[in-house]
Write an enzyme that holds these catalytic residues in place. Structure first.
Site, PDB file in Angstrom:
ATOM      1  N   LYS A 251      54.334  56.554 -99.654  1.00 25.85           N
ATOM      2  CA  LYS A 251      55.582  56.917-100.344  1.00 25.85           C
ATOM      3  C   LYS A 251      56.442  55.674-100.539  1.00 25.85           C
ATOM      4  O   LYS A 251      56.703  54.930 -99.586  1.00 25.85           O
ATOM      5  CB  LYS A 251      56.336  57.959 -99.516  1.00 25.85           C
ATOM      6  CG  LYS A 251      57.713  58.340-100.066  1.00 25.85           C
ATOM      7  CD  LYS A 251      58.413  59.308 -99.123  1.00 25.85           C
ATOM      8  CE  LYS A 251      59.861  59.549 -99.543  1.00 25.85           C
ATOM      9  NZ  LYS A 251      60.571  60.433 -98.579  1.00 25.85           N
ATOM     10  N   ASP A 256      66.990  56.584-101.124  1.00 27.19           N
ATOM     11  CA  ASP A 256      67.079  58.027-101.368  1.00 27.19           C
ATOM     12  C   ASP A 256      68.484  58.530-101.108  1.00 27.19           C
ATOM     13  O   ASP A 256      68.917  58.644 -99.960  1.00 27.19           O
ATOM     14  CB  ASP A 256      66.076  58.771-100.485  1.00 27.19           C
ATOM     15  CG  ASP A 256      66.104  60.275-100.722  1.00 27.19           C
ATOM     16  OD1 ASP A 256      66.565  60.689-101.802  1.00 27.19           O
ATOM     17  OD2 ASP A 256      65.656  61.013 -99.839  1.00 27.19           O
ATOM     18  N   LYS A 263      72.660  63.724 -99.934  1.00 24.54           N
ATOM     19  CA  LYS A 263      72.634  63.666 -98.479  1.00 24.54           C
ATOM     20  C   LYS A 263      74.052  63.466 -97.946  1.00 24.54           C
ATOM     21  O   LYS A 263      74.895  62.858 -98.606  1.00 24.54           O
ATOM     22  CB  LYS A 263      71.778  62.477 -98.016  1.00 24.54           C
ATOM     23  CG  LYS A 263      70.298  62.602 -98.269  1.00 24.54           C
ATOM     24  CD  LYS A 263      69.582  61.347 -97.795  1.00 24.54           C
ATOM     25  CE  LYS A 263      68.074  61.415 -98.063  1.00 24.54           C
ATOM     26  NZ  LYS A 263      67.403  62.427 -97.241  1.00 24.54           N
ATOM     27  N   ASP A 275      63.089  54.540 -96.833  1.00 27.06           N
ATOM     28  CA  ASP A 275      62.290  55.665 -97.316  1.00 27.06           C
ATOM     29  C   ASP A 275      61.015  55.225 -98.023  1.00 27.06           C
ATOM     30  O   ASP A 275      60.265  56.063 -98.518  1.00 27.06           O
ATOM     31  CB  ASP A 275      63.133  56.554 -98.236  1.00 27.06           C
ATOM     32  CG  ASP A 275      62.779  58.029 -98.111  1.00 27.06           C
ATOM     33  OD1 ASP A 275      62.156  58.407 -97.103  1.00 27.06           O
ATOM     34  OD2 ASP A 275      63.119  58.801 -99.022  1.00 27.06           O
ATOM     35  N   ASP A 334      66.342  66.607-102.881  1.00 22.67           N
ATOM     36  CA  ASP A 334      66.120  65.739-101.724  1.00 22.67           C
ATOM     37  C   ASP A 334      64.720  65.919-101.145  1.00 22.67           C
ATOM     38  O   ASP A 334      64.341  65.211-100.217  1.00 22.67           O
ATOM     39  CB  ASP A 334      67.183  66.000-100.653  1.00 22.67           C
ATOM     40  CG  ASP A 334      67.219  64.904 -99.601  1.00 22.67           C
ATOM     41  OD1 ASP A 334      66.796  63.770 -99.906  1.00 22.67           O
ATOM     42  OD2 ASP A 334      67.669  65.170 -98.472  1.00 22.67           O
ATOM     43  N   GLU A 336      62.058  64.984-102.542  1.00 25.88           N
ATOM     44  CA  GLU A 336      61.489  64.202-103.647  1.00 25.88           C
ATOM     45  C   GLU A 336      60.201  63.471-103.278  1.00 25.88           C
ATOM     46  O   GLU A 336      59.353  63.242-104.127  1.00 25.88           O
ATOM     47  CB  GLU A 336      62.532  63.196-104.161  1.00 25.88           C
ATOM     48  CG  GLU A 336      62.586  61.857-103.464  1.00 25.88           C
ATOM     49  CD  GLU A 336      62.971  61.930-101.987  1.00 25.88           C
ATOM     50  OE1 GLU A 336      62.583  61.020-101.238  1.00 25.88           O
ATOM     51  OE2 GLU A 336      63.655  62.890-101.583  1.00 25.88           O
ATOM     52  N   ARG A 338      57.573  64.297-101.680  1.00 29.07           N
ATOM     53  CA  ARG A 338      56.345  65.059-101.906  1.00 29.07           C
ATOM     54  C   ARG A 338      55.971  65.092-103.387  1.00 29.07           C
ATOM     55  O   ARG A 338      54.799  65.263-103.729  1.00 29.07           O
ATOM     56  CB  ARG A 338      56.506  66.468-101.336  1.00 29.07           C
ATOM     57  CG  ARG A 338      57.557  67.317-102.009  1.00 29.07           C
ATOM     58  CD  ARG A 338      58.001  68.484-101.139  1.00 29.07           C
ATOM     59  NE  ARG A 338      58.683  68.028 -99.939  1.00 29.07           N
ATOM     60  CZ  ARG A 338      59.119  68.835 -98.981  1.00 29.07           C
ATOM     61  NH1 ARG A 338      58.952  70.149 -99.081  1.00 29.07           N
ATOM     62  NH2 ARG A 338      59.725  68.353 -97.918  1.00 29.07           N
TER      63      ARG A 338
END
Length: 485
Positions: A251, A256, A263, A275, A334, A336, A338
């Site tokens: 990833k 993020d 968030k 992230d 959020d 995201e 995946r």
């Protein structure tokens, strides 16, 4: 970071030395006492007899350190105690402003000195950062760690150096903020590392990603002012032992915000530069494999973008068409990571891989389940393959906890209007996220590592340090190289 591992047959006079002593040592073995006066030897013997595991003998111009193997529940934990001792050793060397240290192994544990050196090397890591005031920069006097005689061969020293450089590379990437490492810069850094190590890199730009219809990656990128990238790293040496490649997917969300499902801050968003730790681990692993000329065909895939709420940002309720053709209803922007991984996993299938392993800082649920002490693992690989990965995790102490991937969890990801929802129930979020990913890698052996806990630490933890840990590099290297046995 300019720290070198070296090999020597002998130790020069007046050098700072470290001796790794056998379990239960209560008096100095002769090889560790040849240049000690009687009073000094008596002092160390007394400390060892009293059960001390780390003894310091200060000669003022140089020092002798004695590290005793500790009795633990397993051989793996004994080695981990040596890494921890390496961290303790680094503190002592730093206090004395030692530039070079020589390590000898006087135990029957052949990799004891190398493991101590590993902990020492990783403890010495410092992120260069961006400070302009020289006085505020912390000095790093240690420049060379030399393993003496049978503590290691020259080849083993070189291999360890290259592996730990891979960890450092991953840590540096994770510690860099967004304005120093956007998706394009991440791709360029991965390519530069490939040029140095020997793997090849193909960077797919926005036009290519659009032509491939990677709906997940493109959707997450909609709110960003900067384009996404999709990096393909490949190490394919002559004489590779595997006919079908191992594919590693990381990833690469370089920052993020949570998108429109913003968030909270400062408790969550201030560390979201981490992230992309999965992508960093893939890069570090490919670097180590290529540098060490490991005869395995390995491919790394790193989809990268930041996730922001600007412009035409995707919104809850949108329906995406993924690279695989499956449709996904967005319930939360959020969730995201995946979406990027789903496109990359589908893309990975075209290589007809032996095994696919993905790494991602994916869910808070994984952190709540196992903390920062371990990562969660689940997937569809054969039980023996999973067992090998778990064993490798214990050997390097990047531990994994296996969770089930039962069919029941598929219900968590159902949508009324699309093939899947990108958000599950409140419970077992790390499992339902993996169940989502499974739909995009069906028919291919696959393991998913949710490294959200151990990838980035907000407080120092021994040789793992503070900030990016490089989690996954040593684990994947250990697992993959054991496939050659």
């Amino acid at each position: 970071m300019s720290l070198t591992l070296a090999h020597a047959t002998t130790t020069p006079a007046q050098a700072t030395q470290v001796f790794v002593l056998p379990l239960g040592t209560t008096a100095l073995p002769a090889p560790a006492a040849t240049d000690l006066p009687a009073e000094a030897r008596a002092y160390v013997d007394g400390a060892l007899a009293a059960g001390q595991k780390f003894v310091v003998l200060n000669h003022f111009s140089h020092q002798h350190y004695f590290v005793v193997l500790e009795e633990k529940r397993s051989a793996d934990l004994t080695l981990e105690a040596l890494r921890q001792a390496g961290h303790q050793l680094y503190a002592a060397l730093k206090k004395e402003k030692t530039a070079e240290v020589f390590i000898q192994n006087l135990t029957s544990t052949t990799d004891a000195a190398r493991t101590l050196a590993e902990g020492l090397f990783l403890s010495a890591y410092q992120f260069a950062g961006y400070k302009t005031d020289e006085k505020s920069r912390e000095a790093a006097p240690l420049t060379t760690i030399t393993l003496v005689g049978e503590a290691a061969t020259e080849a083993q020293v070189k291999e360890l150096q290259n592996l730990l450089e891979g960890v450092v590379f991953a840590r540096d990437l994770v510690n860099a903020p967004l304005n120093k490492l956007n998706a394009q810069q991440l791709a360029e850094r991965l390519a530069e590392a490939g040029d140095a190590a020997g793997y090849t890199t193909d960077i797919l730009d926005l036009a290519k990603i659009e032509s491939l219809r990677m709906g997940g990656l493109l959707a997450v990128n909609l709110g960003s002012p900067e384009p996404p990238t999709f990096s393909i790293l490949e190490w394919k040496p002559e004489g590779a032992k595997n006919e079908r490649p191992y594919v590693l997917v990381g990833k690469g969300v370089v920052y993020d915000t949570g998108g429109l499902s913003l968030k909270p801050t400062p408790n969550s968003m201030d560390m979201m530069k981490c992230d992309m730790a999965g992508g960093a681990a893939v890069g570090g692993t490919l670097y180590a494999l290529a540098k060490n000329n490991v005869p395995l065909h390995v491919i790394g895939l790193v989809p990268a973008t930041d996730n922001r709420p600007g412009g035409l940002a995707y919104v809850p309720g949108d329906v995406l068409t993924m690279f695989s053709g499956l449709t996904v209803e967005v319930k939360n922007t959020d969730a995201e990571g995946r979406l990027l991984l789903a496109d990359a996993l589908s893309f990975a299938k075209k290589y007809n891989p032996e095994l696919v392993i993905d790494l991602a800082t994916l869910t808070g649920a994984a952190v709540r389940a196992v903390g920062t002490e371990a990562a969660a693992v689940m997937g569809t690989a054969e039980a023996d393959t999973t067992a090998q990965l778990l064993a490798a995790a214990h050997r390097v102490h990047e531990r994994l906890v296996e969770f089930p991937l039962w069919d029941d969890y598929a219900d968590h990801m159902k949508s009324d209007i699309a093939d899947l929802s990108n958000l599950g129930k409140g419970d077992a979020g790390h499992i339902s996220a993996a169940k989502f990913l499974e739909r995009f890698i069906e028919g291919t052996p696959w393991l998913h590592l949710d490294i959200a806990g151990p990838a980035f630490l907000t407080a120092p933890d021994s040789y793992r340090g503070k900030g990016g840990t490089g989690m996954g590099v040593r684990l994947l290297y250990e697992f993959l190289t054991k496939q050659l046995a």
